[in-house]
Design a protein around this motif. Structure first.
Motif, PDB file in Angstrom:
ATOM      1  N   ILE A  88       0.844  -1.193   0.000  1.00 26.25           N
ATOM      2  CA  ILE A  88       0.000   0.000   0.000  1.00 26.25           C
ATOM      3  C   ILE A  88       0.883   1.249   0.000  1.00 26.25           C
ATOM      4  CG2 ILE A  88      -1.543   1.402   1.436  1.00 26.25           C
ATOM      5  CD1 ILE A  88      -3.048  -1.116   2.149  1.00 26.25           C
ATOM      6  N   ALA A  89       1.913   1.240   0.835  1.00 28.60           N
ATOM      7  CA  ALA A  89       2.844   2.371   0.884  1.00 28.60           C
ATOM      8  C   ALA A  89       3.536   2.552  -0.463  1.00 28.60           C
ATOM      9  CB  ALA A  89       3.870   2.154   1.988  1.00 28.60           C
ATOM     10  N   LEU A  90       3.921   1.451  -1.089  1.00 21.75           N
ATOM     11  CA  LEU A  90       4.568   1.498  -2.398  1.00 21.75           C
ATOM     12  C   LEU A  90       3.615   2.077  -3.440  1.00 21.75           C
ATOM     13  CD1 LEU A  90       7.181   0.443  -3.965  1.00 21.75           C
ATOM     14  CD2 LEU A  90       5.762  -1.511  -4.598  1.00 21.75           C
ATOM     15  N   ALA A  91       2.360   1.622  -3.417  1.00 22.96           N
ATOM     16  CA  ALA A  91       1.360   2.089  -4.380  1.00 22.96           C
ATOM     17  C   ALA A  91       1.094   3.576  -4.222  1.00 22.96           C
ATOM     18  CB  ALA A  91       0.067   1.287  -4.215  1.00 22.96           C
ATOM     19  N   GLU A  92       1.030   4.042  -2.987  1.00 22.81           N
ATOM     20  CA  GLU A  92       0.797   5.470  -2.750  1.00 22.81           C
ATOM     21  C   GLU A  92       1.986   6.313  -3.203  1.00 22.81           C
ATOM     22  OE1 GLU A  92      -2.314   6.261   0.699  1.00 22.81           O
ATOM     23  OE2 GLU A  92      -0.429   5.467   1.489  1.00 22.81           O
ATOM     24  N   GLU A  93       3.184   5.828  -2.945  1.00 20.15           N
ATOM     25  CA  GLU A  93       4.385   6.591  -3.302  1.00 20.15           C
ATOM     26  C   GLU A  93       4.504   6.796  -4.809  1.00 20.15           C
ATOM     27  OE1 GLU A  93       9.282   6.449  -2.816  1.00 20.15           O
ATOM     28  OE2 GLU A  93       8.032   4.854  -1.931  1.00 20.15           O
ATOM     29  N   SER A  97      -2.645   3.305  -8.624  1.00 20.90           N
ATOM     30  CA  SER A  97      -4.007   3.358  -8.089  1.00 20.90           C
ATOM     31  C   SER A  97      -4.712   2.009  -8.091  1.00 20.90           C
ATOM     32  CB  SER A  97      -4.843   4.376  -8.872  1.00 20.90           C
ATOM     33  OG  SER A  97      -4.867   4.060 -10.252  1.00 20.90           O
ATOM     34  N   ASN A  98      -4.473   1.192  -9.107  1.00 22.94           N
ATOM     35  CA  ASN A  98      -5.132  -0.120  -9.154  1.00 22.94           C
ATOM     36  C   ASN A  98      -4.602  -1.042  -8.055  1.00 22.94           C
ATOM     37  OD1 ASN A  98      -6.737   0.523 -11.401  1.00 22.94           O
ATOM     38  ND2 ASN A  98      -5.121  -0.053 -12.829  1.00 22.94           N
ATOM     39  N   LEU A  99      -3.292  -1.010  -7.852  1.00 13.15           N
ATOM     40  CA  LEU A  99      -2.702  -1.816  -6.784  1.00 13.15           C
ATOM     41  C   LEU A  99      -3.179  -1.323  -5.427  1.00 13.15           C
ATOM     42  CD1 LEU A  99      -0.738  -3.941  -5.685  1.00 13.15           C
ATOM     43  CD2 LEU A  99       1.092  -2.230  -5.867  1.00 13.15           C
ATOM     44  N   LEU A 100      -3.249  -0.022  -5.254  1.00 17.86           N
ATOM     45  CA  LEU A 100      -3.712   0.550  -3.994  1.00 17.86           C
ATOM     46  C   LEU A 100      -5.127   0.080  -3.673  1.00 17.86           C
ATOM     47  CD1 LEU A 100      -3.337   2.498  -1.604  1.00 17.86           C
ATOM     48  CD2 LEU A 100      -4.164   4.331  -3.098  1.00 17.86           C
ATOM     49  N   LEU A 119       1.035  -0.418  14.367  1.00 25.14           N
ATOM     50  CA  LEU A 119       1.279  -0.910  13.016  1.00 25.14           C
ATOM     51  C   LEU A 119       0.550  -0.056  11.991  1.00 25.14           C
ATOM     52  CD1 LEU A 119       2.237  -3.019  10.925  1.00 25.14           C
ATOM     53  CD2 LEU A 119       0.178  -4.335  11.452  1.00 25.14           C
ATOM     54  N   LEU A 120      -0.711   0.270  12.302  1.00 27.70           N
ATOM     55  CA  LEU A 120      -1.519   1.043  11.364  1.00 27.70           C
ATOM     56  C   LEU A 120      -0.943   2.440  11.155  1.00 27.70           C
ATOM     57  CD1 LEU A 120      -5.100   0.073  12.621  1.00 27.70           C
ATOM     58  CD2 LEU A 120      -3.853  -0.877  10.675  1.00 27.70           C
ATOM     59  N   LEU A 174       0.591   2.882   7.380  1.00 23.77           N
ATOM     60  CA  LEU A 174      -0.423   3.349   6.445  1.00 23.77           C
ATOM     61  C   LEU A 174      -0.602   4.856   6.520  1.00 23.77           C
ATOM     62  CD1 LEU A 174      -3.126   0.622   7.165  1.00 23.77           C
ATOM     63  CD2 LEU A 174      -1.560   0.695   5.220  1.00 23.77           C
ATOM     64  N   SER A 175      -0.897   5.455   5.381  1.00 26.61           N
ATOM     65  CA  SER A 175      -1.199   6.876   5.389  1.00 26.61           C
ATOM     66  C   SER A 175      -2.574   7.095   6.016  1.00 26.61           C
ATOM     67  CB  SER A 175      -1.196   7.437   3.965  1.00 26.61           C
ATOM     68  OG  SER A 175      -2.331   6.966   3.249  1.00 26.61           O
ATOM     69  N   ARG A 176      -2.814   8.297   6.493  1.00 24.95           N
ATOM     70  CA  ARG A 176      -4.101   8.604   7.116  1.00 24.95           C
ATOM     71  C   ARG A 176      -5.244   8.410   6.116  1.00 24.95           C
ATOM     72  NH1 ARG A 176      -7.403  13.125   7.864  1.00 24.95           N
ATOM     73  NH2 ARG A 176      -8.480  13.176   9.900  1.00 24.95           N
ATOM     74  N   ALA A 177      -5.040   8.861   4.873  1.00 28.63           N
ATOM     75  CA  ALA A 177      -6.096   8.746   3.860  1.00 28.63           C
ATOM     76  C   ALA A 177      -6.437   7.292   3.578  1.00 28.63           C
ATOM     77  CB  ALA A 177      -5.663   9.444   2.574  1.00 28.63           C
ATOM     78  N   SER A 178      -5.415   6.462   3.433  1.00 27.52           N
ATOM     79  CA  SER A 178      -5.646   5.047   3.150  1.00 27.52           C
ATOM     80  C   SER A 178      -6.330   4.362   4.321  1.00 27.52           C
ATOM     81  CB  SER A 178      -4.316   4.345   2.838  1.00 27.52           C
ATOM     82  OG  SER A 178      -4.509   2.966   2.597  1.00 27.52           O
ATOM     83  N   LEU A 179      -5.874   4.655   5.531  1.00 29.97           N
ATOM     84  CA  LEU A 179      -6.452   4.029   6.707  1.00 29.97           C
ATOM     85  C   LEU A 179      -7.913   4.409   6.883  1.00 29.97           C
ATOM     86  CD1 LEU A 179      -6.167   2.299   9.194  1.00 29.97           C
ATOM     87  CD2 LEU A 179      -5.159   4.238  10.391  1.00 29.97           C
TER      88      LEU A 179
END
Length: 237
Positions: free
Chosen positions: A153-158, A162-165, A186-187, A191-196
Protein backbone atom coordinates in the motif's frame (compact mmCIF):
# COMPACT_ATOMS: atom_id res chain seq x y z
CA UNK A 1 29.15 2.32 -36.75
CA UNK A 2 31.28 0.35 -34.31
CA UNK A 3 31.47 -3.27 -33.37
CA UNK A 4 28.85 -4.20 -30.79
CA UNK A 5 31.55 -6.07 -28.85
CA UNK A 6 32.88 -2.71 -27.68
CA UNK A 7 29.83 -2.25 -25.47
CA UNK A 8 29.67 -5.69 -23.88
CA UNK A 9 31.16 -4.60 -20.58
CA UNK A 10 30.22 -6.05 -17.22
CA UNK A 11 27.78 -3.16 -16.73
CA UNK A 12 26.08 -3.50 -20.13
CA UNK A 13 25.09 -7.15 -19.93
CA UNK A 14 21.60 -6.24 -21.20
CA UNK A 15 23.09 -5.86 -24.70
CA UNK A 16 24.11 -9.51 -24.91
CA UNK A 17 20.50 -10.43 -25.69
CA UNK A 18 20.54 -8.33 -28.88
CA UNK A 19 21.57 -9.22 -32.38
CA UNK A 20 25.16 -7.95 -32.82
CA UNK A 21 24.14 -5.67 -35.67
CA UNK A 22 21.60 -3.99 -33.41
CA UNK A 23 24.20 -3.46 -30.70
CA UNK A 24 26.28 -1.55 -33.23
CA UNK A 25 23.58 1.16 -33.39
CA UNK A 26 24.34 2.58 -29.93
CA UNK A 27 23.84 6.35 -30.07
CA UNK A 28 23.65 7.53 -26.45
CA UNK A 29 25.58 6.84 -23.24
CA UNK A 30 23.64 7.03 -19.98
CA UNK A 31 26.00 8.25 -17.26
CA UNK A 32 25.18 6.77 -13.86
CA UNK A 33 27.56 6.97 -10.88
CA UNK A 34 30.38 7.80 -13.29
CA UNK A 35 29.74 4.73 -15.49
CA UNK A 36 28.65 5.10 -19.14
CA UNK A 37 25.87 2.70 -20.10
CA UNK A 38 25.36 2.35 -23.87
CA UNK A 39 21.80 2.57 -25.15
CA UNK A 40 19.62 3.35 -28.15
CA UNK A 41 17.81 6.68 -28.09
CA UNK A 42 14.98 5.27 -30.23
CA UNK A 43 14.32 2.47 -27.73
CA UNK A 44 14.42 4.82 -24.75
CA UNK A 45 12.23 7.42 -26.44
CA UNK A 46 9.65 4.84 -27.53
CA UNK A 47 9.22 3.69 -23.95
CA UNK A 48 9.71 6.90 -21.96
CA UNK A 49 8.11 10.34 -22.14
CA UNK A 50 11.09 11.86 -20.36
CA UNK A 51 13.66 10.38 -22.73
CA UNK A 52 11.51 11.23 -25.74
CA UNK A 53 11.57 14.87 -24.71
CA UNK A 54 15.31 14.76 -24.01
CA UNK A 55 16.04 13.44 -27.51
CA UNK A 56 13.72 15.83 -29.36
CA UNK A 57 15.59 17.78 -32.05
CA UNK A 58 18.89 16.13 -31.10
CA UNK A 59 21.15 15.64 -34.12
CA UNK A 60 22.56 12.09 -34.52
CA UNK A 61 26.22 11.59 -33.68
CA UNK A 62 28.51 11.98 -36.65
CA UNK A 63 30.78 9.18 -35.39
CA UNK A 64 31.20 6.88 -32.45
CA UNK A 65 33.56 9.40 -30.92
CA UNK A 66 30.69 11.89 -30.85
CA UNK A 67 28.14 9.68 -29.06
CA UNK A 68 26.65 12.02 -26.45
CA UNK A 69 26.52 11.47 -22.72
CA UNK A 70 23.17 11.75 -20.92
CA UNK A 71 23.71 12.07 -17.15
CA UNK A 72 21.09 10.46 -14.90
CA UNK A 73 21.74 12.21 -11.56
CA UNK A 74 20.41 10.55 -8.44
CA UNK A 75 20.04 7.11 -10.03
CA UNK A 76 21.97 4.06 -8.86
CA UNK A 77 24.00 2.00 -11.28
CA UNK A 78 22.47 -1.25 -10.03
CA UNK A 79 18.86 -0.07 -10.42
CA UNK A 80 19.47 1.52 -13.83
CA UNK A 81 21.09 -1.66 -15.13
CA UNK A 82 18.13 -3.71 -13.90
CA UNK A 83 15.70 -1.36 -15.63
CA UNK A 84 17.66 -1.47 -18.90
CA UNK A 85 17.83 -5.26 -18.71
CA UNK A 86 14.06 -5.45 -18.37
CA UNK A 87 13.54 -2.90 -21.14
CA UNK A 88 15.85 -4.56 -23.63
CA UNK A 89 14.77 -8.12 -22.91
CA UNK A 90 11.07 -7.40 -22.72
CA UNK A 91 10.49 -4.59 -25.19
CA UNK A 92 13.13 -5.10 -27.85
CA UNK A 93 13.88 -7.95 -30.24
CA UNK A 94 14.67 -10.78 -27.86
CA UNK A 95 13.85 -14.46 -27.71
CA UNK A 96 14.19 -14.32 -23.90
CA UNK A 97 11.72 -11.71 -22.59
CA UNK A 98 12.33 -10.57 -19.06
CA UNK A 99 9.84 -11.50 -16.36
CA UNK A 100 9.47 -10.02 -12.88
CA UNK A 101 10.47 -12.74 -10.43
CA UNK A 102 9.99 -11.15 -7.00
CA UNK A 103 8.74 -8.03 -5.21
CA UNK A 104 12.36 -7.09 -4.54
CA UNK A 105 13.12 -7.26 -8.27
CA UNK A 106 10.09 -5.12 -9.10
CA UNK A 107 10.88 -2.22 -6.75
CA UNK A 108 13.83 -0.73 -8.69
CA UNK A 109 11.83 -1.10 -11.91
CA UNK A 110 8.93 0.84 -10.40
CA UNK A 111 11.22 3.60 -9.17
CA UNK A 112 12.99 3.96 -12.53
CA UNK A 113 9.87 3.70 -14.70
CA UNK A 114 7.97 6.19 -12.53
CA UNK A 115 10.81 8.73 -12.70
CA UNK A 116 11.19 8.45 -16.48
CA UNK A 117 7.57 7.99 -17.49
CA UNK A 118 7.93 4.39 -18.70
CA UNK A 119 4.26 3.48 -18.55
CA UNK A 120 4.60 0.00 -20.02
CA UNK A 121 7.15 -1.07 -17.41
CA UNK A 122 5.18 0.58 -14.62
CA UNK A 123 1.96 -1.21 -15.60
CA UNK A 124 3.82 -4.54 -15.78
CA UNK A 125 5.13 -4.03 -12.24
CA UNK A 126 1.72 -3.02 -10.92
CA UNK A 127 0.12 -6.05 -12.56
CA UNK A 128 2.76 -8.29 -10.96
CA UNK A 129 2.04 -6.96 -7.46
CA UNK A 130 -1.72 -7.28 -8.00
CA UNK A 131 -1.24 -10.94 -8.89
CA UNK A 132 0.77 -11.38 -5.68
CA UNK A 133 -2.09 -9.97 -3.60
CA UNK A 134 -4.46 -12.54 -5.09
CA UNK A 135 -2.06 -15.35 -4.18
CA UNK A 136 -1.59 -14.52 -0.49
CA UNK A 137 -2.44 -17.84 1.22
CA UNK A 138 -5.11 -17.93 3.91
CA UNK A 139 -2.65 -19.61 6.29
CA UNK A 140 -0.22 -16.70 5.96
CA UNK A 141 -2.61 -13.79 6.13
CA UNK A 142 -1.14 -12.08 9.20
CA UNK A 143 2.45 -13.17 9.82
CA UNK A 144 3.60 -12.62 6.25
CA UNK A 145 0.78 -11.98 3.82
CA UNK A 146 -0.96 -9.06 5.48
CA UNK A 147 2.32 -7.44 6.44
CA UNK A 148 3.40 -7.59 2.81
CA UNK A 149 0.12 -6.12 1.57
CA UNK A 150 0.45 -3.25 4.06
CA UNK A 151 3.93 -2.53 2.66
CA UNK A 152 2.59 -2.64 -0.90
CA UNK A 153 0.00 0.00 0.00
CA UNK A 154 2.84 2.37 0.88
CA UNK A 155 4.57 1.50 -2.40
CA UNK A 156 1.36 2.09 -4.38
CA UNK A 157 0.80 5.47 -2.75
CA UNK A 158 4.38 6.59 -3.30
CA UNK A 159 4.35 5.84 -7.02
CA UNK A 160 0.70 6.47 -7.87
CA UNK A 161 -0.27 2.84 -8.54
CA UNK A 162 -4.01 3.36 -8.09
CA UNK A 163 -5.13 -0.12 -9.15
CA UNK A 164 -2.70 -1.82 -6.78
CA UNK A 165 -3.71 0.55 -3.99
CA UNK A 166 -7.40 -0.27 -4.45
CA UNK A 167 -6.75 -4.02 -4.53
CA UNK A 168 -4.57 -3.97 -1.41
CA UNK A 169 -7.09 -1.89 0.52
CA UNK A 170 -9.90 -4.22 -0.54
CA UNK A 171 -7.82 -7.20 0.59
CA UNK A 172 -7.40 -5.74 4.06
CA UNK A 173 -11.07 -4.78 4.30
CA UNK A 174 -12.11 -8.31 3.39
CA UNK A 175 -9.48 -9.83 5.69
CA UNK A 176 -11.05 -8.15 8.73
CA UNK A 177 -8.28 -9.42 10.97
CA UNK A 178 -9.02 -8.44 14.58
CA UNK A 179 -5.37 -8.38 15.60
CA UNK A 180 -4.26 -6.32 12.60
CA UNK A 181 -6.97 -3.70 13.00
CA UNK A 182 -6.40 -3.52 16.76
CA UNK A 183 -2.69 -2.78 16.31
CA UNK A 184 -2.69 1.02 16.26
CA UNK A 185 1.10 1.24 16.15
CA UNK A 186 1.28 -0.91 13.02
CA UNK A 187 -1.52 1.04 11.36
CA UNK A 188 -0.12 4.49 12.12
CA UNK A 189 3.46 3.55 11.23
CA UNK A 190 2.65 1.74 7.99
CA UNK A 191 -0.42 3.35 6.44
CA UNK A 192 -1.20 6.88 5.39
CA UNK A 193 -4.10 8.60 7.12
CA UNK A 194 -6.10 8.75 3.86
CA UNK A 195 -5.65 5.05 3.15
CA UNK A 196 -6.45 4.03 6.71
CA UNK A 197 -9.64 6.10 6.81
CA UNK A 198 -10.81 4.64 3.49
CA UNK A 199 -10.32 1.11 4.77
CA UNK A 200 -11.84 1.71 8.19
CA UNK A 201 -14.95 3.16 6.58
CA UNK A 202 -15.06 0.26 4.14
CA UNK A 203 -14.67 -2.19 7.02
CA UNK A 204 -17.38 -0.42 8.98
CA UNK A 205 -19.73 -0.63 6.00
CA UNK A 206 -18.89 -4.30 5.49
CA UNK A 207 -19.58 -5.09 9.14
CA UNK A 208 -22.87 -3.22 8.98
CA UNK A 209 -24.06 -5.31 6.03
CA UNK A 210 -22.93 -8.47 7.80
CA UNK A 211 -24.89 -7.59 10.93
CA UNK A 212 -27.99 -6.89 8.88
CA UNK A 213 -28.01 -10.35 7.32
CA UNK A 214 -26.69 -12.68 10.00
CA UNK A 215 -26.38 -13.28 13.72
CA UNK A 216 -22.82 -12.60 14.92
CA UNK A 217 -21.48 -13.87 18.22
CA UNK A 218 -18.08 -14.16 19.83
CA UNK A 219 -15.02 -12.00 19.06
CA UNK A 220 -16.44 -10.60 15.82
CA UNK A 221 -19.46 -9.11 17.59
CA UNK A 222 -17.26 -7.59 20.30
CA UNK A 223 -14.98 -6.09 17.66
CA UNK A 224 -17.53 -3.78 16.05
CA UNK A 225 -17.11 -0.98 18.65
CA UNK A 226 -13.40 -1.00 17.85
CA UNK A 227 -14.18 0.39 14.40
CA UNK A 228 -15.71 3.57 15.75
CA UNK A 229 -12.87 3.90 18.21
CA UNK A 230 -10.28 3.56 15.45
CA UNK A 231 -12.10 6.04 13.24
CA UNK A 232 -12.14 8.61 16.03
CA UNK A 233 -8.49 7.91 16.82
CA UNK A 234 -7.49 8.52 13.21
CA UNK A 235 -9.54 11.70 12.93
CA UNK A 236 -7.84 13.09 16.03
CA UNK A 237 -4.30 12.02 15.11
Amino acid sequence: MVSGDRWLSSDATYLKFLDPSFAEMIDVLLVVEGVRLPAHSAILAANSKVFAEAFTNKAPAASTADIPDLPLPGDSLADTTKALTYLYRHCVFSTEPETIKSPEAARPLIKFSHKYGMQGMLVACETYFMSKVLKVPATDRYEGGVQAVVAWIALAEEFGLSNLLAQCELFLIQDQDVFLWSDKALLSDSLSRASLLRMLRGLQSSRGRLHAHSSITGPSAAYDPKLSELLEWQKES
